[in-house]
Scaffold this motif. Structure first.
Motif, short mmCIF file in Angstrom:
data_model
loop_
_atom_site.label_atom_id
_atom_site.label_comp_id
_atom_site.label_asym_id
_atom_site.label_seq_id
_atom_site.Cartn_x
_atom_site.Cartn_y
_atom_site.Cartn_z
N GLU A 19 7.09 59.60 11.71
CA GLU A 19 6.68 60.59 10.71
C GLU A 19 7.84 60.98 9.81
N GLU A 20 9.04 61.07 10.39
CA GLU A 20 10.22 61.43 9.61
C GLU A 20 10.52 60.38 8.54
N ASN A 21 10.46 59.11 8.93
CA ASN A 21 10.74 58.05 7.96
C ASN A 21 9.63 57.93 6.91
N ALA A 22 8.42 58.28 7.31
CA ALA A 22 7.31 58.29 6.35
C ALA A 22 7.55 59.35 5.28
N LYS A 23 8.06 60.50 5.67
CA LYS A 23 8.38 61.56 4.71
C LYS A 23 9.52 61.14 3.79
N ALA A 25 10.27 58.07 2.96
CA ALA A 25 9.70 57.06 2.06
C ALA A 25 8.90 57.72 0.95
N GLN A 26 8.17 58.77 1.30
CA GLN A 26 7.38 59.50 0.32
C GLN A 26 8.27 60.04 -0.80
N GLU A 27 9.41 60.60 -0.43
CA GLU A 27 10.33 61.16 -1.42
C GLU A 27 10.86 60.08 -2.37
N LYS A 28 11.16 58.91 -1.83
CA LYS A 28 11.67 57.82 -2.66
C LYS A 28 10.61 57.30 -3.61
N ILE A 29 9.39 57.19 -3.11
CA ILE A 29 8.30 56.71 -3.97
C ILE A 29 8.04 57.70 -5.10
N ARG A 30 8.07 58.99 -4.77
CA ARG A 30 7.86 60.00 -5.80
C ARG A 30 8.96 59.95 -6.86
N ALA A 31 10.18 59.68 -6.42
CA ALA A 31 11.30 59.57 -7.37
C ALA A 31 11.07 58.41 -8.35
N ILE A 32 10.57 57.29 -7.84
CA ILE A 32 10.27 56.14 -8.70
C ILE A 32 9.20 56.51 -9.72
N ILE A 33 8.12 57.10 -9.24
CA ILE A 33 6.99 57.44 -10.11
C ILE A 33 7.38 58.45 -11.17
N GLU A 34 8.11 59.48 -10.76
CA GLU A 34 8.51 60.53 -11.70
C GLU A 34 9.46 59.99 -12.76
N ASN A 35 10.30 59.03 -12.39
CA ASN A 35 11.21 58.45 -13.36
C ASN A 35 10.45 57.60 -14.39
N VAL A 36 9.49 56.83 -13.91
CA VAL A 36 8.67 56.03 -14.83
C VAL A 36 7.87 56.95 -15.75
N GLU A 37 7.46 58.10 -15.23
CA GLU A 37 6.67 59.05 -16.03
C GLU A 37 7.45 59.66 -17.19
N THR A 38 8.77 59.56 -17.17
CA THR A 38 9.53 60.07 -18.32
C THR A 38 9.26 59.23 -19.56
N VAL A 39 8.77 58.00 -19.35
CA VAL A 39 8.42 57.11 -20.46
C VAL A 39 6.91 57.04 -20.65
N ALA A 277 -1.02 55.59 1.98
CA ALA A 277 -0.82 56.54 3.08
C ALA A 277 0.65 56.97 3.14
N MET A 278 1.55 56.02 2.99
CA MET A 278 2.98 56.34 3.03
C MET A 278 3.36 57.23 1.85
N TYR A 279 2.77 56.98 0.70
CA TYR A 279 3.03 57.82 -0.48
C TYR A 279 2.58 59.25 -0.24
N ASN A 280 1.59 59.42 0.62
CA ASN A 280 1.11 60.76 0.96
C ASN A 280 1.81 61.34 2.18
N GLY A 281 2.89 60.68 2.62
CA GLY A 281 3.71 61.21 3.70
C GLY A 281 3.15 61.00 5.09
N ARG A 282 2.18 60.09 5.21
CA ARG A 282 1.58 59.81 6.52
C ARG A 282 2.01 58.44 7.03
N ASN A 283 2.01 58.30 8.35
CA ASN A 283 2.31 57.00 8.94
C ASN A 283 1.05 56.32 9.46
N TYR A 284 -0.09 56.74 8.96
CA TYR A 284 -1.37 56.16 9.34
C TYR A 284 -2.35 56.25 8.17
N VAL A 285 -3.30 55.32 8.13
CA VAL A 285 -4.31 55.27 7.06
C VAL A 285 -5.55 56.02 7.50
#
Length: 337
Positions: A19-23, A25-39, A277-285
């Motif tokens: 669960e910790e690693n899933a959280k 991963a969620q933060e890193k994915i959000r960082a990618i998405i938010e950076n792309v959203e600047t454009v 699921a990982m983007y939503n901070g979960r380690n299960y679907v």
């Protein structure tokens, strides 16, 4: 599917992500998405789906009119993760060797040397892919499915992350070649960006050019490779897997569908659900992940009957109707099976 006792618990063939690693991963994915959203302003959902498709090992078909930001989305994604990016501007005279690469004879060494084609990259923009001839389009089949190219009996593997983002214009048919079903089926999802909202378009014309020039990477290619590995350790219970297959099977018996989804659709929905699921901070679907993603994964994989086309039925609406008709596993015990 309501009778869960028919399923026996079985040991997973992979270690479930903590669960910790899933959280994390969620933060890193959000960082990618938010950076792309600047454009890419005001298109959060489509940016999310594109990023998640990359993490799930899939490719994206973007069908939209010119000027809606298709190329900008791909360029912003490449700059965000600091990896190699190439663009193939497809025209009728583009040859398969331009895409895959070719061998050239070196007179000094007396040996043939491989010169990589445009597809030998991490993020590949196949711009206006339907303008290429059928022969050149077929060169993409091995690249997209096997993630490799074969030239003169030698095979060259692609490096992760690897994603093909293809664009096509739905309103112009002059000088185009329809994509074969085999190629369309190799795209994990099909999306359309559409026109921006009023205030989003104001922001684009005022700040868009500056945002494109200032965008910088927020994550390394190695970190993205780790996210891809983490995606493969998201738990999907046997019952949820069966739920996915039931949805796919329903596309093969629907009265409005002449040709349903292939097993590749099942695999794509399974993989994308893990990334979501990982983007939503979960380690299960959970089943809701599958329900949300199904129209994006399956709508372009089905062929409607002549009657359905005559009645102008929408493939997305048909998939949503199918999903709503399939029994959903809803209890905690169901998900643990």
């Amino acid at each position: 599917m309501s009778n869960v006792t028919e399923f026996e618990k079985e040991k997973l063939s992979y270690e479930v992500l903590s669960e910790e690693n899933a959280k994390k991963a969620q933060e890193k994915i959000r960082a990618i998405i938010e950076n792309v959203e600047t454009v890419i302003t005001g298109k959060r959902e489509k940016v999310e789906l594109t990023v998640l498709a990359m993490l799930a090992g899939g490719h994206v078909l973007i069908e939209d009119v010119p000027g809606t930001g298709k190329t900008s989305l791909v360029s912003a994604l490449a700059k965000t993760i600091a990896c190699n990016y190439s663009r193939i501007q497809f025209t009728p005279d583009v040859m398969p060797s331009d895409v895959t690469g070719f061998s050239i004879y070196n007179q000094k060494t007396g040996e043939f040397e491989f010169r990589p084609g445009a597809a030998m990259s991490n993020i590949v923009l196949a711009d206006e892919i339907n303008r290429a001839s059928a022969k050149t389009q077929s060169a993409m089949l091995e690249i997209m499915e096997e993630r490799q190219v074969t030239v003169d009996a030698n095979t060259y593997k692609m490096e992760d992350p690897f994603i093909v983002l293809a664009t096509q214009n739905p309103i112009e048919s002059l000088g185009t070649y329809q994509l074969p079903e085999a190629q369309i089926d190799r795209f994990m999802i099909k999306i359309s960006l559409g026109y921006p909202e009023l205030m989003d378009e104001v922001s684009i014309i005022m700040h868009g050019k500056k945002a494109k020039s200032k965008i910088a990477s927020v994550i390394s290619a190695q970190e993205v490779r780790q996210l891809i590995q983490d995606t493969n350790h998201i738990k999907v219970s046997r019952l949820v897997s069966t739920y996915i297959v039931h949805i796919i099977a329903a596309t093969r018996t629907n009265a409005d569908i002449k040709l349903g989804s292939s097993p590749r659709g099942s695999i794509a929905l399974y993989a994308l659900a893990r990334a979501y699921a990982m983007y939503n901070g979960r380690n299960y679907v959970i089943p809701d992940d599958v329900k949300y993603l199904a129209p994006y994964v399956l709508a372009h994989r089905i062929t409607l009957t002549h009657a359905a086309k005559t009645e102008k039925k929408n493939p997305v609406d048909i998939i949503r109707k199918i999903v709503s008709s399939v029994v959903v596993p809803v209890t905690k015990e169901d998900l643990e099976v």
